[in-house]
Design an enzyme around this catalytic site. Structure first.
Site, PDB file in Angstrom:
ATOM      1  N   ASP A 127       0.816  -1.208   0.000  1.00  0.00           N
ATOM      2  CA  ASP A 127       0.000   0.000   0.000  1.00  0.00           C
ATOM      3  C   ASP A 127       0.853   1.264   0.000  1.00  0.00           C
ATOM      4  OD1 ASP A 127      -2.433  -1.324  -0.084  1.00  0.00           O
ATOM      5  OD2 ASP A 127      -2.598  -1.469   2.088  1.00  0.00           O
ATOM      6  N   ASP A 180      -4.242   9.957   4.084  1.00  0.00           N
ATOM      7  CA  ASP A 180      -4.541  10.884   5.169  1.00  0.00           C
ATOM      8  C   ASP A 180      -3.457  11.937   5.325  1.00  0.00           C
ATOM      9  OD1 ASP A 180      -2.429   9.483   6.514  1.00  0.00           O
ATOM     10  OD2 ASP A 180      -3.872   8.071   7.351  1.00  0.00           O
ATOM     11  N   THR A 183      -9.520   3.012   6.374  1.00  0.00           N
ATOM     12  CA  THR A 183      -9.135   1.671   6.820  1.00  0.00           C
ATOM     13  C   THR A 183      -7.684   1.636   7.290  1.00  0.00           C
ATOM     14  OG1 THR A 183      -8.560   1.050   4.538  1.00  0.00           O
ATOM     15  CG2 THR A 183     -10.778   0.519   5.301  1.00  0.00           C
ATOM     16  N   ALA A 184      -7.066   2.797   7.463  1.00  0.00           N
ATOM     17  CA  ALA A 184      -5.665   2.862   7.886  1.00  0.00           C
ATOM     18  C   ALA A 184      -5.581   3.454   9.294  1.00  0.00           C
ATOM     19  CB  ALA A 184      -4.868   3.667   6.862  1.00  0.00           C
ATOM     20  N   TYR A 185      -4.805   4.516   9.468  1.00  0.00           N
ATOM     21  CA  TYR A 185      -4.597   5.119  10.785  1.00  0.00           C
ATOM     22  C   TYR A 185      -5.922   5.574  11.402  1.00  0.00           C
ATOM     23  CZ  TYR A 185      -2.027   8.015  14.241  1.00  0.00           C
ATOM     24  OH  TYR A 185      -1.515   8.569  15.378  1.00  0.00           O
TER      25      TYR A 185
END
Length: 262
Positions: free
Chosen positions: A43, A118, A158-160
């Site tokens: 990713d 982000d 769906t990350a941090y």
């Protein structure tokens, strides 16, 4: 593997160039003329490639060689079939909202950047909260005293942002999130904002703070600095060969959750 893929594509009549998505050896004359970027990695590689390709509206096809691979479409043990579908134009393009950041100090632009995941304004090395004043569309919203503030796209949800307790947004939504990180005696809920929103985060602290784009490019901030965030004018394009309903199946698989259990 990149050389093997390049040879296969050349045998099928395609012109191919090789480079790294760190930007150190991308052929400037080739990138604007390319019809597809095949990204080998995880990713992180896809995020770097998106910042390069999106201004030219070049679709990305990810080949997963990383640990998670939320954004990648192709597995290393079966890449010929997806590439054959690409050549046959048997694919669909998924649009992913991207953010644009402008960093200002006393009215002077210190830097700009694009983000697919982000933009995070957070404390530095010291474990001390920072004070972050949030404005949306020129209106003051609230002041956070927290470890940081995450502004995330649906891709970055769906990350941090997910680790910080934010909601998961499917990629077709045209919204973005504001998620506080470990807020102390301040508003502790995630905000979901419409795509046309314009954010300004003003930093107040007496120690260190940073702004980080896609977890990769961090810059040191000073008290009074402003981070301006809005939707970027172009979406990132992802070349897809899997059905459009892939998102939840892929999400559960990456999280190690059995289908039907939630």
């Amino acid at each position: 593997m990149a050389e093997e893929m390049a040879s296969w594509l050349q045998d099928h009549g395609q012109t191919v160039w090789l480079g790294t998505n760190w930007g150190s050896n991308i052929p400037d004359e080739q990138l604007p003329q390319s019809r597809l970027l095949i990204v080998l990695g995880g990713d992180g590689s896809m995020l770097r490639a998106a910042r390069l390709a999106t201004p030219y509206q070049i679709p990305l096809l990810g080949v997963n060689m990383g640990r998670i691979g939320f954004l990648c479409e192709v597995q290393t043990d079966n890449w010929q079939d997806p590439l054959a579908r690409v050549l046959a134009d048997d694919i669909w393009l998924e649009r992913r909202l991207m953010l644009m950041m402008v960093w200002q100090r006393q009215g002077v632009v210190m830097g700009t950047s694009r983000a697919l995941n982000d933009i995070v304004v957070s404390r530095g090395m010291q474990a001390r909260v920072v004070t972050l004043h949030l404005h949306v569309d020129d209106d003051f919203v609230t002041t956070y005293r927290a470890d940081g503030l995450i502004v995330a796209t649906p891709t970055g949800s769906t990350a941090y942002a997910m680790a910080g307790g934010g909601p998961i947004l499917p990629p077709q939504l045209q919204n973005f999130l504001v998620v506080p990180v470990a807020p102390y005696l301040s508003f502790d809920r995630a905000l979901v904002l419409p795509q046309a929103s314009r954010l300004m985060i003003q930093v107040e602290m007496d120690h260190e703070a940073t702004v980080t784009v896609d977890g990769q490019a961090g810059k040191g901030l000073e008290s009074g600095d402003k981070i301006l965030i809005q939707r970027y004018e172009y979406d990132t394009l992802l070349a897809r060969v899997n059905p459009p309903n892939y998102f939840y199946r892929t999400l559960l698989a990456r999280l190690g959750v059995e289908e039907g259990s939630i």
